[in-house]
Motif scaffolding. Structure first.
Motif, PDB file in Angstrom:
ATOM      1  N   VAL A  23       4.985 -13.271  10.476  1.00  0.00           N
ATOM      2  CA  VAL A  23       6.237 -12.888   9.840  1.00  0.00           C
ATOM      3  C   VAL A  23       7.175 -12.264  10.863  1.00  0.00           C
ATOM      4  N   GLU A  24       8.426 -12.656  10.826  1.00  0.00           N
ATOM      5  CA  GLU A  24       9.429 -12.075  11.714  1.00  0.00           C
ATOM      6  C   GLU A  24      10.112 -10.932  10.979  1.00  0.00           C
ATOM      7  N   ALA A  43       0.857  -1.187   0.000  1.00  0.00           N
ATOM      8  CA  ALA A  43       0.000   0.000   0.000  1.00  0.00           C
ATOM      9  C   ALA A  43       0.895   1.239   0.000  1.00  0.00           C
ATOM     10  N   ILE A  44       0.556   2.226  -0.838  1.00  0.00           N
ATOM     11  CA  ILE A  44       1.362   3.448  -0.944  1.00  0.00           C
ATOM     12  C   ILE A  44       0.454   4.658  -0.750  1.00  0.00           C
ATOM     13  N   HIS A  45       0.826   5.525   0.183  1.00  0.00           N
ATOM     14  CA  HIS A  45       0.096   6.784   0.381  1.00  0.00           C
ATOM     15  C   HIS A  45       1.046   7.937   0.126  1.00  0.00           C
ATOM     16  N   GLY A  59       0.462  -5.598  11.303  1.00  0.00           N
ATOM     17  CA  GLY A  59       1.463  -6.617  11.031  1.00  0.00           C
ATOM     18  C   GLY A  59       2.352  -6.315   9.857  1.00  0.00           C
ATOM     19  N   ALA A  60       2.220  -5.122   9.292  1.00  0.00           N
ATOM     20  CA  ALA A  60       2.957  -4.783   8.072  1.00  0.00           C
ATOM     21  C   ALA A  60       4.290  -4.102   8.379  1.00  0.00           C
ATOM     22  N   GLU A  96      -5.148  -5.690   4.683  1.00  0.00           N
ATOM     23  CA  GLU A  96      -4.367  -6.893   4.404  1.00  0.00           C
ATOM     24  C   GLU A  96      -3.011  -6.588   3.783  1.00  0.00           C
ATOM     25  N   ALA A  97      -2.575  -5.343   3.808  1.00  0.00           N
ATOM     26  CA  ALA A  97      -1.276  -4.993   3.218  1.00  0.00           C
ATOM     27  C   ALA A  97      -0.131  -5.589   4.035  1.00  0.00           C
ATOM     28  N   ASP A  98       0.906  -6.045   3.333  1.00  0.00           N
ATOM     29  CA  ASP A  98       2.108  -6.572   3.986  1.00  0.00           C
ATOM     30  C   ASP A  98       3.171  -5.491   4.168  1.00  0.00           C
TER      31      ASP A  98
END
Length: 487
Positions: A139-140, A9-11, A75-76, A43-45
């Protein structure tokens, strides 16, 4: 780390140069197989905020957006990029909302920074599968620094010697494309932090500019906007000249003209619009040359900031109101239906009632099509921050309101001059007003037009195409028009 199928995701915040760079970052990730998702997508990583620091408000918005990114995407990997990072890197180092800091001249390394920072299970990455929400939370995230500190790519100003070439792909807009040809600023206006966060002037090579313009034309774009942090300085570094030399001996427009002429020769490019220019570059020779290039739009943004010479001097602006007036006169003599737009700052330190009145009357005399009115914002680290006689906020607001009303009246008059006349419009988007669908876009003079969709109107699929139309009435801040024919 495998980038493929990551949701990114980009803002974007700030200026048109930031827009160009955000498009390049978007392309860099999609080229590696990532999927760009809406910023609001939980849901973006990876979540990237391309920041701005031109005012205190921009600072606040940048910080708020980074924390909003963390709240939306717990979590991103949160990546802070750009001007605010350059200005506030030390503070952001201790901000738990942000994982990676990337400065202005390192945006081309953003994919590598994310790849190195994040450790996604190899089996999942090699399979090319997208992470589920539960897997994403497992994710670590590890730093690639041995000390386990935050990954930081913030170059010092002295290191920013060359233009950073950023590859661009498909654009998110459809009507016109912005082409970044210059970065950095040596002006050092007393109120501005930008030279400290963008670095010294750096110009893009003509072959690289031309390649991008040709690619855009091949994709169907008819209009390009040449933009930069200080467009009037384009080519100074290529010629080995300093900004100080340009102030003493005059700006050379030959390099910029070469770019414009080359772009105008590209088949399919019908319009070339220029970003903000200094009045001192608008010499008789330069304006005459621009008038001879058919693709150049009759729209010029000349940054004024104040219509009072005493205030301009305190701002460290290197021109007078007479210089500005002469530049406008030259432009209006060379172009018909020309729109002059500008920026004005109200409430600059020491601005008295008399000085504001001088500025107001000058603005009224020039008759700008549009003005971007800013209330002076104190910036720590600038000369103006330490100037005496800071103007109270309520006075700034009153002066701003007066200029905005003046701008609205002038804008309305200019729009009405296009009623019952033919013009060409490039629609950029579909909008709904009062339950009716329209395509909205601009004519060469930067006037916004609405074209009705449907019977006796245009097809919704005409976005990005050139349409000849006749203005019929004013609708909000646009001119409603009926199509004549496709051109």
């Amino acid at each position: 780390m495998e980038i493929r199928n990551l949701r990114v995701a980009i803002h974007n915040l700030g200026c048109k140069v930031n827009d160009c760079e955000a498009e390049a970052m978007r392309h860099a990730f999609t080229k590696e197989g990532a999927v760009v998702v809406p910023f609001e997508d939980a849901e973006a990583d990876v979540c990237i905020v391309n920041t701005c620091c031109v005012t205190n408000i921009a600072d606040r918005k940048s910080r708020q957006m980074l924390h909003r990114a963390r709240a939306l995407h717990p979590g991103a990997v949160i990546v802070a990029v750009g001007c605010y990072v350059q200005e506030k890197a030390a503070e952001l180092e201790s901000d738990s909302a942000v994982d990676i800091l990337i400065g202005n001249n390192e945006k081309g390394h953003i994919v590598d920074a994310v790849r190195q920072f994040t450790d996604i299970p190899a089996a999942k990455a090699s399979a090319g599968d997208a992470l589920s929400a539960s897997e994403k939370n497992q994710v670590e995230y590890t730093s690639c620094d041995a000390m386990n500190d935050k990954e930081t790519l913030v170059p010092a100003i002295r290191e920013e010697k060359d233009f950073e070439e950023l590859e661009t792909g498909e654009r998110s807009d459809q009507g016109r494309a912005f082409v970044k040809i210059q970065d950095g600023c040596d002006q050092f206006c007393s109120y501005c932090i930008i030279p400290y966060v963008r670095g010294r002037i750096r110009s893009r090579a003509l072959p690289d500019i031309l390649k991008e313009v040709q690619d855009l034309a091949a994709r169907g774009y008819h209009e390009i906007v040449l933009t930069g942090i200080h467009l009037s300085s384009y080519g100074l570094d290529l010629d080995g000249r300093s900004y100080e030399e340009a102030l003493l001996h005059g700006f050379s427009s030959e390099r910029l003209l070469a770019v414009i002429r080359a772009a105008a020769r590209v088949p399919g490019i019908r319009r070339i619009r220029l970003g903000s220019l200094e009045p001192r570059i608008m010499t008789e020779e330069f304006v005459k040359a621009l008038g001879e290039i058919q693709a150049v739009c009759p729209h010029f943004h000349l940054s004024l900031q104040s219509g009072c010479d005493a205030t301009l001097k305190r701002m460290n602006r290197h021109y007078t109101t007479e210089d500005f007036r002469e530049a406008v006169q030259r432009i209006r003599a060379a172009f018909s239906e020309v729109a002059i737009t500008t920026d004005v700052i109200t409430g600059f330190p020491g601005e008295t009632d008399e000085e504001f009145e001088q500025s107001y009357q000058f603005v009224k005399e020039i008759g700008f099509y549009e003005m971007h009115v800013f209330r002076y914002s104190r910036r720590q680290g600038t000369v103006a921050d330490k100037l005496p006689s800071q103007v109270p906020d309520n006075v700034k607001q009153l002066r701003s309101d007066q200029l905005i009303r003046l701008s609205e009246e002038a804008s309305d008059r200019f729009r009405r001059s296009f009623l019952c006349r033919k013009t060409t419009i490039i629609p950029e988007e579909s909008v709904s007003i009062g339950g009716k669908k329209y395509l909205r876009g601009y004519n060469p003079s930067y006037v916004r037009f609405l074209l009705p969709v449907g019977k006796n109107g245009v097809d919704e699929g005409k976005i990005g195409q050139i349409i000849e139309a006749i203005g019929t009435e004013i609708c909000q801040t646009c001119v409603l028009a009926m199509p004549v024919q496709m051109v």
